[in-house]
Design an enzyme around this catalytic site. Structure first.
Site, PDB file in Angstrom:
ATOM      1  N   SER A 135      -4.860  -7.576   7.321  1.00  0.00           N
ATOM      2  CA  SER A 135      -5.968  -8.209   6.895  1.00  0.00           C
ATOM      3  C   SER A 135      -7.033  -7.892   5.554  1.00  0.00           C
ATOM      4  CB  SER A 135      -6.277  -9.592   7.465  1.00  0.00           C
ATOM      5  OG  SER A 135      -7.095 -10.825   6.310  1.00  0.00           O
ATOM      6  N   LYS A 161      -1.930  -7.463   3.833  1.00  0.00           N
ATOM      7  CA  LYS A 161      -2.561  -9.224   3.139  1.00  0.00           C
ATOM      8  C   LYS A 161      -4.575  -8.871   2.360  1.00  0.00           C
ATOM      9  CE  LYS A 161      -4.330 -12.831   6.004  1.00  0.00           C
ATOM     10  NZ  LYS A 161      -3.116 -14.108   7.142  1.00  0.00           N
ATOM     11  N   LYS A 163      -7.430 -11.210   0.735  1.00  0.00           N
ATOM     12  CA  LYS A 163      -8.035 -12.840   0.842  1.00  0.00           C
ATOM     13  C   LYS A 163      -8.335 -12.756  -0.483  1.00  0.00           C
ATOM     14  CE  LYS A 163      -8.322 -13.983   4.636  1.00  0.00           C
ATOM     15  NZ  LYS A 163      -7.411 -15.112   5.381  1.00  0.00           N
ATOM     16  N   ASP A 188      -3.853 -14.487   1.044  1.00  0.00           N
ATOM     17  CA  ASP A 188      -3.918 -15.445   1.815  1.00  0.00           C
ATOM     18  C   ASP A 188      -5.025 -16.414   1.414  1.00  0.00           C
ATOM     19  OD1 ASP A 188      -4.960 -17.545   4.129  1.00  0.00           O
ATOM     20  OD2 ASP A 188      -4.957 -15.836   5.641  1.00  0.00           O
ATOM     21  N   GLU A 213       0.181 -17.464   1.542  1.00  0.00           N
ATOM     22  CA  GLU A 213      -0.395 -17.934   2.619  1.00  0.00           C
ATOM     23  C   GLU A 213      -1.783 -19.359   2.569  1.00  0.00           C
ATOM     24  OE1 GLU A 213      -2.026 -15.308   6.049  1.00  0.00           O
ATOM     25  OE2 GLU A 213      -2.859 -17.137   6.962  1.00  0.00           O
ATOM     26  N   ASP A 238      -0.711 -21.613   7.542  1.00  0.00           N
ATOM     27  CA  ASP A 238      -1.597 -20.846   8.374  1.00  0.00           C
ATOM     28  C   ASP A 238      -2.033 -22.378   9.324  1.00  0.00           C
ATOM     29  OD1 ASP A 238      -3.573 -19.995  10.172  1.00  0.00           O
ATOM     30  OD2 ASP A 238      -4.148 -18.638   8.457  1.00  0.00           O
ATOM     31  N   LYS A 262      -0.517 -18.429  15.152  1.00  0.00           N
ATOM     32  CA  LYS A 262      -1.732 -18.095  16.231  1.00  0.00           C
ATOM     33  C   LYS A 262      -1.554 -19.078  17.017  1.00  0.00           C
ATOM     34  CE  LYS A 262      -4.225 -16.610  11.733  1.00  0.00           C
ATOM     35  NZ  LYS A 262      -5.567 -17.641  11.135  1.00  0.00           N
ATOM     36  N   GLY A 290      -3.820 -13.323  12.857  1.00  0.00           N
ATOM     37  CA  GLY A 290      -5.618 -13.164  13.824  1.00  0.00           C
ATOM     38  C   GLY A 290      -6.409 -13.508  13.245  1.00  0.00           C
TER      39      GLY A 290
END
Ligand code: OSB
Ligand code: MG
Length: 368
Positions: A135, A161, A163, A188, A213, A238, A262, A290
């Site tokens: 990430s 991934k 952000k 995400d 996400e 998520d 998670k 995570g």
């Protein structure tokens, strides 16, 4: 199992680099480390709450409050046949999955330590290795992000991934796709958009992202269903998934096609396993998220991901991406093939370096 003593420490570790998302920028990882004891054996886990309620409502302070006033008395006053039974024992407390998970996960590690087996055996998983994804936080600009992505691709990670947030989305994906047209890539948003942004996600469809996400509100599945109808890219939830029922509702409503589990967000290993089993039955791909965990939480995630049903690489990456010195020895490392070896030692399988934990501890509590 009857837990005889519970200890909690508030731990603060500096991050090697600030980690930036749509909801904030972290320079430190601060978490509650929970230890449970029975017959001279200990099990450990970390809460995934943060100092602020910007990802989800729980914080380290609410976690300690709920632990101290409600969960510790329940755990200390009741014998259970198996750590999975803490889920039912704690059910009277509504919400606070992060607090519940910290105790329940520590109890699972305690059982593994008592039996002298790796945690994955207690969970019903397998040895070997897991596929590792990464990430990447928001960077200064698109060029810096592409450099960072290049570094992680070269390191071998199986999926990248990034952000995103409003104004830092389409152009970032375009810049990465220019250089890496085929790399497994996803975004995400951490709840930074509204349904009015559906056209933006439609415009990104042609970049064949693996998924987007949690684009919409943290507690929403209705609007996510409306968004999923309008775009080709699979939605992954998520923040909205706190256990089996949320996953069931989301899949029923077609609010997502992929689920991020998670363990610390769904209330513990038993809830993670139930959620996973449900998604698997329905053919929905699942991966393990995570929370910038130290090695202790990181290893819980590694063992969990050996269960059948984690069909996509997760967000468990190398300790060294986050910490100069992890709390465990050896740290979690990732092979050039983008895999993490599942430890074979008892419990989480790597030694906790208590001198480092002591140095990072802000304060300690214990029950009784
Ligand atoms: O949304 O998955 C998330 C980190 C903190 C809070 C929320 C998230 C994340 C990450 C990092 O994406 C995952 C990791 O490397 O641990
Ligand atoms: Mg996320």
């Amino acid at each position: 199992m009857k837990i005889e003593r519970i200890e909690a420490r508030l731990v603060r570790l500096p991050l090697r680099f600030p980690f930036e998302t749509s909801f904030g920028r972290s320079t430190h990882k601060e978490f509650v480390l929970v230890s449970v004891f029975e017959g001279g054996v200990a099990g450990h886990a970390e809460g995934v709450a943060d100092v602020d309620p910007y990802y989800l409502p729980e914080t380290n302070v609410t976690l300690l409050h709920v632990l101290s006033e409600f969960l510790a008395p329940l755990a200390l006053g009741n014998e259970v046949a198996h750590p999975r039974d803490y889920q039912a024992l704690f059910a009277r407390v509504r919400g606070h999955e992060m607090a519940k998970a910290a105790v329940e996960m520590a109890a699972h590690e305690l059982l593994a330590q008592q039996q002298g087996v790796p945690l994955y055996k207690v969970l019903g998983g397998r040895g070997g290795e897991i596929a590792s994804g990464v990430s990447v936080g928001l960077q200064k600009d698109a060029a810096a992000l592409v450099d960072k992505v290049a570094e992680e691709v070269a390191a071998g990670y199986r999926r990248i991934k990034i952000k995103i947030k409003p104004g830092k989305d389409k152009a970032l994906v375009e810049a990465i796709r220019k250089r890496f047209p085929d790399t497994p890539l996803m975004v995400d948003a951490n709840s930074a958009y509204t349904l009015a942004d559906a056209p933006l996600f439609r415009e990104m469809d042609h970049h064949h992202l693996m998924m987007v996400e949690q684009p919409l509100a943290w507690n929403d599945i209705i609007d996510h269903a409306a968004l999923q109808k309008q775009i080709g890219t699979p939605v992954c939830l998520d923040e909205s998934i706190h256990g089996l029922d949320d996953a069931r509702h989301a899949l029923d409503l077609q609010a997502c096609r992929i689920v991020n589990i998670k363990v610390g967000r769904v209330g513990g290993h038993a809830s993670a396993q139930a959620t996973l089993a449900h998604c698997r039955e329905r053919g929905a791909p699942v991966w393990c998220g995570g929370m910038l965990e130290s090695g202790i939480g990181r290893l819980h995630n590694v063992h969990l991901q050996t269960l059948p049903g984690f069909t996509l690489p997760g967000d468990t990456s190398a300790s060294a991406r986050y910490f100069e010195e992890d709390l465990i020895d050896p740290p979690v490392v990732v092979s050039p093939r983008g895999t993490i070896a599942v430890p074979e030692g008892p419990g989480i399988g790597h030694e906790i370096v208590w001198s480092r934990v002591d140095k990072a501890t802000l304060h300690r509590l214990a029950w009784p």
